[in-house]
Design an enzyme around this catalytic site. Structure first.
Site, PDB file in Angstrom:
ATOM      1  N   ASN A   1      81.268  27.948  38.353  1.00 43.80           N
ATOM      2  CA  ASN A   1      80.342  27.578  39.424  1.00 43.80           C
ATOM      3  C   ASN A   1      79.456  28.797  39.625  1.00 43.80           C
ATOM      4  O   ASN A   1      79.834  29.748  40.313  1.00 43.80           O
ATOM      5  CB  ASN A   1      81.081  27.213  40.712  1.00 43.80           C
ATOM      6  CG  ASN A   1      80.134  26.745  41.798  1.00 43.80           C
ATOM      7  OD1 ASN A   1      78.934  26.979  41.743  1.00 43.80           O
ATOM      8  ND2 ASN A   1      80.693  26.094  42.807  1.00 43.80           N
TER       9      ASN A   1
ATOM     10  N   GLU B   1      80.721  23.422  33.706  1.00 41.51           N
ATOM     11  CA  GLU B   1      79.936  23.743  34.897  1.00 41.51           C
ATOM     12  C   GLU B   1      80.453  22.901  36.062  1.00 41.51           C
ATOM     13  O   GLU B   1      80.700  21.703  35.911  1.00 41.51           O
ATOM     14  CB  GLU B   1      78.468  23.417  34.626  1.00 41.51           C
ATOM     15  CG  GLU B   1      77.545  23.639  35.790  1.00 41.51           C
ATOM     16  CD  GLU B   1      76.118  23.204  35.493  1.00 41.51           C
ATOM     17  OE1 GLU B   1      75.206  23.748  36.127  1.00 41.51           O
ATOM     18  OE2 GLU B   1      75.913  22.317  34.628  1.00 41.51           O
TER      19      GLU B   1
ATOM     20  N   ARG C   1      69.495  17.222  45.626  1.00 41.85           N
ATOM     21  CA  ARG C   1      69.023  18.216  46.593  1.00 41.85           C
ATOM     22  C   ARG C   1      67.588  18.623  46.293  1.00 41.85           C
ATOM     23  O   ARG C   1      66.846  17.889  45.648  1.00 41.85           O
ATOM     24  CB  ARG C   1      69.987  19.400  46.595  1.00 41.85           C
ATOM     25  CG  ARG C   1      71.400  18.974  47.077  1.00 41.85           C
ATOM     26  CD  ARG C   1      72.343  20.097  47.218  1.00 41.85           C
ATOM     27  NE  ARG C   1      71.857  21.050  48.210  1.00 41.85           N
ATOM     28  CZ  ARG C   1      72.379  22.258  48.364  1.00 41.85           C
ATOM     29  NH1 ARG C   1      73.386  22.653  47.605  1.00 41.85           N
ATOM     30  NH2 ARG C   1      71.904  23.071  49.271  1.00 41.85           N
TER      31      ARG C   1
ATOM     32  N   PRO D   1      77.446  33.684  43.353  1.00 41.61           N
ATOM     33  CA  PRO D   1      77.022  34.186  44.653  1.00 41.61           C
ATOM     34  C   PRO D   1      77.270  33.205  45.795  1.00 41.61           C
ATOM     35  O   PRO D   1      77.097  32.002  45.653  1.00 41.61           O
ATOM     36  CB  PRO D   1      75.523  34.457  44.486  1.00 41.61           C
ATOM     37  CG  PRO D   1      75.111  33.705  43.277  1.00 41.61           C
ATOM     38  CD  PRO D   1      76.320  33.576  42.414  1.00 41.61           C
ATOM     39  N   ASN D   2      77.709  33.788  46.886  1.00 44.51           N
ATOM     40  CA  ASN D   2      77.926  33.130  48.169  1.00 44.51           C
ATOM     41  C   ASN D   2      79.157  32.240  48.217  1.00 44.51           C
ATOM     42  O   ASN D   2      79.496  31.728  49.281  1.00 44.51           O
ATOM     43  CB  ASN D   2      76.674  32.359  48.620  1.00 44.51           C
ATOM     44  CG  ASN D   2      75.494  33.283  48.793  1.00 44.51           C
ATOM     45  OD1 ASN D   2      75.604  34.300  49.461  1.00 44.51           O
ATOM     46  ND2 ASN D   2      74.383  32.950  48.165  1.00 44.51           N
TER      47      ASN D   2
ATOM     48  N   ARG E   1      66.592  22.872  42.510  1.00 49.47           N
ATOM     49  CA  ARG E   1      67.988  22.844  42.068  1.00 49.47           C
ATOM     50  C   ARG E   1      68.225  21.856  40.925  1.00 49.47           C
ATOM     51  O   ARG E   1      69.323  21.762  40.403  1.00 49.47           O
ATOM     52  CB  ARG E   1      68.909  22.486  43.234  1.00 49.47           C
ATOM     53  CG  ARG E   1      68.923  23.502  44.343  1.00 49.47           C
ATOM     54  CD  ARG E   1      69.950  23.121  45.404  1.00 49.47           C
ATOM     55  NE  ARG E   1      69.803  23.891  46.614  1.00 49.47           N
ATOM     56  CZ  ARG E   1      70.358  25.087  46.831  1.00 49.47           C
ATOM     57  NH1 ARG E   1      71.088  25.646  45.895  1.00 49.47           N
ATOM     58  NH2 ARG E   1      70.161  25.704  47.975  1.00 49.47           N
TER      59      ARG E   1
ATOM     60  N   TYR F   1      79.114  22.003  51.887  1.00 47.33           N
ATOM     61  CA  TYR F   1      80.162  22.537  51.018  1.00 47.33           C
ATOM     62  C   TYR F   1      81.583  22.307  51.519  1.00 47.33           C
ATOM     63  O   TYR F   1      82.532  22.657  50.827  1.00 47.33           O
ATOM     64  CB  TYR F   1      79.926  24.041  50.791  1.00 47.33           C
ATOM     65  CG  TYR F   1      78.580  24.325  50.176  1.00 47.33           C
ATOM     66  CD1 TYR F   1      78.317  23.988  48.854  1.00 47.33           C
ATOM     67  CD2 TYR F   1      77.552  24.901  50.910  1.00 47.33           C
ATOM     68  CE1 TYR F   1      77.076  24.225  48.278  1.00 47.33           C
ATOM     69  CE2 TYR F   1      76.307  25.154  50.346  1.00 47.33           C
ATOM     70  CZ  TYR F   1      76.081  24.805  49.035  1.00 47.33           C
ATOM     71  OH  TYR F   1      74.855  25.047  48.470  1.00 47.33           O
TER      72      TYR F   1
ATOM     73  N   HIS G   1      79.772  22.149  40.354  1.00 43.80           N
ATOM     74  CA  HIS G   1      79.040  22.333  41.611  1.00 43.80           C
ATOM     75  C   HIS G   1      79.669  21.457  42.667  1.00 43.80           C
ATOM     76  O   HIS G   1      79.972  20.285  42.408  1.00 43.80           O
ATOM     77  CB  HIS G   1      77.556  22.007  41.457  1.00 43.80           C
ATOM     78  CG  HIS G   1      76.851  22.962  40.574  1.00 43.80           C
ATOM     79  ND1 HIS G   1      76.550  24.246  40.972  1.00 43.80           N
ATOM     80  CD2 HIS G   1      76.437  22.841  39.300  1.00 43.80           C
ATOM     81  CE1 HIS G   1      75.967  24.873  39.968  1.00 43.80           C
ATOM     82  NE2 HIS G   1      75.890  24.046  38.941  1.00 43.80           N
ATOM     83  N   ILE G   2      79.869  22.017  43.828  1.00 43.68           N
ATOM     84  CA  ILE G   2      80.478  21.294  44.937  1.00 43.68           C
ATOM     85  C   ILE G   2      79.548  20.189  45.416  1.00 43.68           C
ATOM     86  O   ILE G   2      79.962  19.051  45.635  1.00 43.68           O
ATOM     87  CB  ILE G   2      80.833  22.279  46.068  1.00 43.68           C
ATOM     88  CG1 ILE G   2      81.896  23.272  45.559  1.00 43.68           C
ATOM     89  CG2 ILE G   2      81.306  21.542  47.319  1.00 43.68           C
ATOM     90  CD1 ILE G   2      82.094  24.485  46.442  1.00 43.68           C
ATOM     91  N   SER G   3      78.284  20.519  45.582  1.00 43.86           N
ATOM     92  CA  SER G   3      77.285  19.518  45.947  1.00 43.86           C
ATOM     93  C   SER G   3      76.686  18.941  44.670  1.00 43.86           C
ATOM     94  O   SER G   3      77.020  19.365  43.568  1.00 43.86           O
ATOM     95  CB  SER G   3      76.191  20.143  46.822  1.00 43.86           C
ATOM     96  OG  SER G   3      75.407  21.043  46.062  1.00 43.86           O
TER      97      SER G   3
ATOM     98  N   ASP H   1      72.434  32.618  27.963  1.00 42.81           N
ATOM     99  CA  ASP H   1      72.692  33.352  26.718  1.00 42.81           C
ATOM    100  C   ASP H   1      74.163  33.725  26.576  1.00 42.81           C
ATOM    101  O   ASP H   1      74.722  33.649  25.479  1.00 42.81           O
ATOM    102  CB  ASP H   1      71.836  34.620  26.656  1.00 42.81           C
ATOM    103  CG  ASP H   1      70.375  34.353  26.334  1.00 42.81           C
ATOM    104  OD1 ASP H   1      70.049  33.235  25.878  1.00 42.81           O
ATOM    105  OD2 ASP H   1      69.560  35.268  26.559  1.00 42.81           O
TER     106      ASP H   1
ATOM    107  N   HIS I   1      70.307  27.946  38.407  1.00 42.15           N
ATOM    108  CA  HIS I   1      68.924  27.514  38.305  1.00 42.15           C
ATOM    109  C   HIS I   1      67.965  28.624  37.871  1.00 42.15           C
ATOM    110  O   HIS I   1      66.781  28.359  37.683  1.00 42.15           O
ATOM    111  CB  HIS I   1      68.464  26.966  39.662  1.00 42.15           C
ATOM    112  CG  HIS I   1      69.504  26.122  40.312  1.00 42.15           C
ATOM    113  ND1 HIS I   1      69.901  24.895  39.810  1.00 42.15           N
ATOM    114  CD2 HIS I   1      70.272  26.347  41.403  1.00 42.15           C
ATOM    115  CE1 HIS I   1      70.852  24.399  40.597  1.00 42.15           C
ATOM    116  NE2 HIS I   1      71.096  25.257  41.557  1.00 42.15           N
TER     117      HIS I   1
ATOM    118  N   ALA J   1      73.653  29.667  42.819  1.00 38.44           N
ATOM    119  CA  ALA J   1      72.200  29.645  42.616  1.00 38.44           C
ATOM    120  C   ALA J   1      71.777  30.208  41.262  1.00 38.44           C
ATOM    121  O   ALA J   1      70.692  29.866  40.764  1.00 38.44           O
ATOM    122  CB  ALA J   1      71.499  30.399  43.739  1.00 38.44           C
TER     123      ALA J   1
ATOM    124  N   ARG K   1      80.206  28.658  55.130  1.00 41.75           N
ATOM    125  CA  ARG K   1      78.781  28.502  54.797  1.00 41.75           C
ATOM    126  C   ARG K   1      78.426  27.021  54.698  1.00 41.75           C
ATOM    127  O   ARG K   1      78.973  26.301  53.870  1.00 41.75           O
ATOM    128  CB  ARG K   1      78.478  29.174  53.465  1.00 41.75           C
ATOM    129  CG  ARG K   1      77.050  28.958  53.007  1.00 41.75           C
ATOM    130  CD  ARG K   1      76.825  29.482  51.599  1.00 41.75           C
ATOM    131  NE  ARG K   1      75.480  29.147  51.172  1.00 41.75           N
ATOM    132  CZ  ARG K   1      75.163  28.791  49.944  1.00 41.75           C
ATOM    133  NH1 ARG K   1      76.085  28.726  49.011  1.00 41.75           N
ATOM    134  NH2 ARG K   1      73.925  28.493  49.638  1.00 41.75           N
TER     135      ARG K   1
END
Length: 144
Positions: free
Chosen positions: A76, A100, A109, A11-12, A113, A24, A102-104, A89, A82, A79, A19
């Protein structure tokens, strides 16, 4: 025969580049895809890049990666990282390696998170390296 790496974005991430650029960056998901396609070609790999704001799509794509014999998945989950036991699963239910991304850096944070259901199931994680983390994940996937 070219091996495929699924690159799944949650998402996003369709808003990447606009954004919260202070977190990001200014690169779009299309920019990331172009760099990954170029590097994948050099590595003898192919990229299947996808994005959805819907959890079920990500789960279906993880299953598809397994069914299609993908070499690996770069995920990625945004959200959902978390919150999603369903993604946990799904990752646990396939033998395709999952990395996995993540950009940040979620650990630096907000406290909510800091927990990663995806990370609990994934083979490894690359976080906090900006969009360059996708390229690092691709390099790692190529060596699996």
């Amino acid at each position: 025969m070219t091996q495929t790496i699924f690159v799944l974005n949650g998402p996003n991430l369709n808003l990447l580049g606009t954004r919260e650029p202070e977190i990001y960056g200014s690169d779009t998901l299309d920019d990331v895809a172009a760099r990954l396609d170029e590097r994948a070609s050099q590595l003898g790999l192919a990229i299947e890049m996808r994005q959805s704001n819907h959890e079920g799509h990500l789960i279906d794509w993880l299953h598809e990666a397994q069914a299609d014999g993908a070499k690996a998945v770069i995920l990625n989950a945004g959200a959902y990282t978390h919150t999603s036991l369903a993604l946990y699963d799904a990752i646990r239910s396939i033998s395709t390696p999952v990395i996995e991304v993540h950009i940040s850096n979620p650990a630096a944070r907000e406290a909510y998170r800091h927990h990663s259901y995806v990370g609990m199931a994934a083979n490894g994680a690359i976080t906090g390296m900006g969009v360059y983390g996708y390229e690092l994940a691709l390099e790692a996937a190529a060596r699996l």
